[in-house]
Design a protein around this motif. Structure first.
Motif, PDB file in Angstrom:
ATOM      1  N   LEU A 132      11.166   3.447  -6.595  1.00  0.00           N
ATOM      2  CA  LEU A 132      11.612   3.057  -7.940  1.00  0.00           C
ATOM      3  C   LEU A 132      12.851   3.840  -8.358  1.00  0.00           C
ATOM      4  O   LEU A 132      13.836   3.264  -8.826  1.00  0.00           O
ATOM      5  CB  LEU A 132      10.489   3.260  -8.956  1.00  0.00           C
ATOM      6  N   VAL A 133      12.818   5.161  -8.193  1.00  0.00           N
ATOM      7  CA  VAL A 133      13.930   6.016  -8.608  1.00  0.00           C
ATOM      8  C   VAL A 133      15.194   5.692  -7.812  1.00  0.00           C
ATOM      9  O   VAL A 133      16.294   5.636  -8.364  1.00  0.00           O
ATOM     10  CB  VAL A 133      13.548   7.514  -8.454  1.00  0.00           C
ATOM     11  N   SER A 134      15.043   5.464  -6.514  1.00  0.00           N
ATOM     12  CA  SER A 134      16.204   5.184  -5.659  1.00  0.00           C
ATOM     13  C   SER A 134      16.620   3.718  -5.702  1.00  0.00           C
ATOM     14  O   SER A 134      17.607   3.339  -5.077  1.00  0.00           O
ATOM     15  CB  SER A 134      15.898   5.588  -4.224  1.00  0.00           C
ATOM     16  N   GLU A 135      15.857   2.921  -6.423  1.00  0.00           N
ATOM     17  CA  GLU A 135      16.086   1.480  -6.595  1.00  0.00           C
ATOM     18  C   GLU A 135      15.902   0.682  -5.306  1.00  0.00           C
ATOM     19  O   GLU A 135      16.368  -0.444  -5.201  1.00  0.00           O
ATOM     20  CB  GLU A 135      17.443   1.206  -7.255  1.00  0.00           C
ATOM     21  N   PHE A 136      15.195   1.254  -4.327  1.00  0.00           N
ATOM     22  CA  PHE A 136      14.812   0.466  -3.157  1.00  0.00           C
ATOM     23  C   PHE A 136      13.844  -0.638  -3.561  1.00  0.00           C
ATOM     24  O   PHE A 136      13.707  -1.638  -2.854  1.00  0.00           O
ATOM     25  CB  PHE A 136      14.176   1.342  -2.071  1.00  0.00           C
ATOM     26  N   SER A 137      13.172  -0.443  -4.694  1.00  0.00           N
ATOM     27  CA  SER A 137      12.253  -1.470  -5.184  1.00  0.00           C
ATOM     28  C   SER A 137      12.998  -2.746  -5.576  1.00  0.00           C
ATOM     29  O   SER A 137      12.381  -3.802  -5.710  1.00  0.00           O
ATOM     30  CB  SER A 137      11.447  -0.938  -6.367  1.00  0.00           C
ATOM     31  N   LEU A 138      14.315  -2.661  -5.747  1.00  0.00           N
ATOM     32  CA  LEU A 138      15.111  -3.856  -6.019  1.00  0.00           C
ATOM     33  C   LEU A 138      15.442  -4.603  -4.727  1.00  0.00           C
ATOM     34  O   LEU A 138      15.794  -5.786  -4.760  1.00  0.00           O
ATOM     35  CB  LEU A 138      16.408  -3.491  -6.751  1.00  0.00           C
ATOM     36  N   ASN A 159       0.804  -1.223   0.000  1.00  0.00           N
ATOM     37  CA  ASN A 159       0.000   0.000   0.000  1.00  0.00           C
ATOM     38  C   ASN A 159       0.838   1.274   0.000  1.00  0.00           C
ATOM     39  O   ASN A 159       0.501   2.240   0.688  1.00  0.00           O
ATOM     40  CB  ASN A 159      -0.981   0.009   1.183  1.00  0.00           C
ATOM     41  N   LEU A 160       1.910   1.309  -0.785  1.00  0.00           N
ATOM     42  CA  LEU A 160       2.702   2.527  -0.922  1.00  0.00           C
ATOM     43  C   LEU A 160       1.927   3.501  -1.791  1.00  0.00           C
ATOM     44  O   LEU A 160       1.402   3.112  -2.848  1.00  0.00           O
ATOM     45  CB  LEU A 160       4.047   2.229  -1.591  1.00  0.00           C
ATOM     46  N   ASN A 161       1.844   4.759  -1.365  1.00  0.00           N
ATOM     47  CA  ASN A 161       1.169   5.725  -2.223  1.00  0.00           C
ATOM     48  C   ASN A 161       2.043   6.021  -3.438  1.00  0.00           C
ATOM     49  O   ASN A 161       3.199   5.598  -3.510  1.00  0.00           O
ATOM     50  CB  ASN A 161       0.775   6.994  -1.444  1.00  0.00           C
ATOM     51  N   THR A 162       1.515   6.742  -4.391  1.00  0.00           N
ATOM     52  CA  THR A 162       2.208   6.986  -5.659  1.00  0.00           C
ATOM     53  C   THR A 162       3.566   7.640  -5.451  1.00  0.00           C
ATOM     54  O   THR A 162       4.555   7.241  -6.069  1.00  0.00           O
ATOM     55  CB  THR A 162       1.331   7.859  -6.586  1.00  0.00           C
ATOM     56  N   ASN A 163       3.641   8.652  -4.579  1.00  0.00           N
ATOM     57  CA  ASN A 163       4.904   9.359  -4.355  1.00  0.00           C
ATOM     58  C   ASN A 163       5.962   8.457  -3.724  1.00  0.00           C
ATOM     59  O   ASN A 163       7.126   8.472  -4.130  1.00  0.00           O
ATOM     60  CB  ASN A 163       4.692  10.596  -3.486  1.00  0.00           C
ATOM     61  N   ILE A 164       5.566   7.691  -2.724  1.00  0.00           N
ATOM     62  CA  ILE A 164       6.525   6.800  -2.066  1.00  0.00           C
ATOM     63  C   ILE A 164       6.958   5.695  -3.023  1.00  0.00           C
ATOM     64  O   ILE A 164       8.141   5.367  -3.118  1.00  0.00           O
ATOM     65  CB  ILE A 164       5.933   6.216  -0.761  1.00  0.00           C
TER      66      ILE A 164
END
Length: 124
Positions: free
Chosen positions: A101-107, A91-96
């Motif tokens: 994604l940009v900081s690659e924490f999504s990896l 449930n991350l909002n769009t900004n978070i």
């Protein structure tokens, strides 16, 4: 779905444990505060004591997140990973989500759109 709730009234997070021992943590405010960070450290201690190994961190109410909160999540992830455990963010909002994604924490983190999706992933 039956969920047992663990709670301490002074905490700024709610913590629930499903019958199959998946822990769901939800901050109560629209930001992760220093109190939440300190309380999450306490929850890590509690989880360690009860053997919680699968954690879903539900950010549905969180509208902003700072570097200290990200650092804590990274530390929690590292702790769990070192103990053959798992952390999923939901449930991350769009900004978070965009910042992750940009900081690659999504990896680094598993991210799902909802608690039911994360529960399904945890159980598979």
């Amino acid at each position: 779905m039956h969920i047992t709730s663990l709670g301490i009234s002074s905490m700024q997070v709610d913590c629930q444990v499903t019958p199959d021992k998946i822990t769901i943590i939800r901050p109560r405010h629209n930001f992760i505060s220093m109190d939440d960070i300190n309380n999450l450290d306490m929850w890590i201690g509690i989880m360690r004591n009860v053997g919680a190994q699968r954690i879903i961190y539900d950010l549905r109410h969180v509208r902003q997140i700072n570097s200290m909160a990200i650092g804590l999540l990274m530390g929690l992830h590292a702790y769990l990973d070192a103990h053959d455990s798992r952390l999923i963010l939901v449930n991350l909002n769009t900004n978070i989500k965009e910042m992750f994604l940009v900081s690659e924490f999504s990896l680094v983190f598993e991210i799902y759109d909802s608690v039911p999706d994360a529960l399904t992933a945890m159980r598979s």
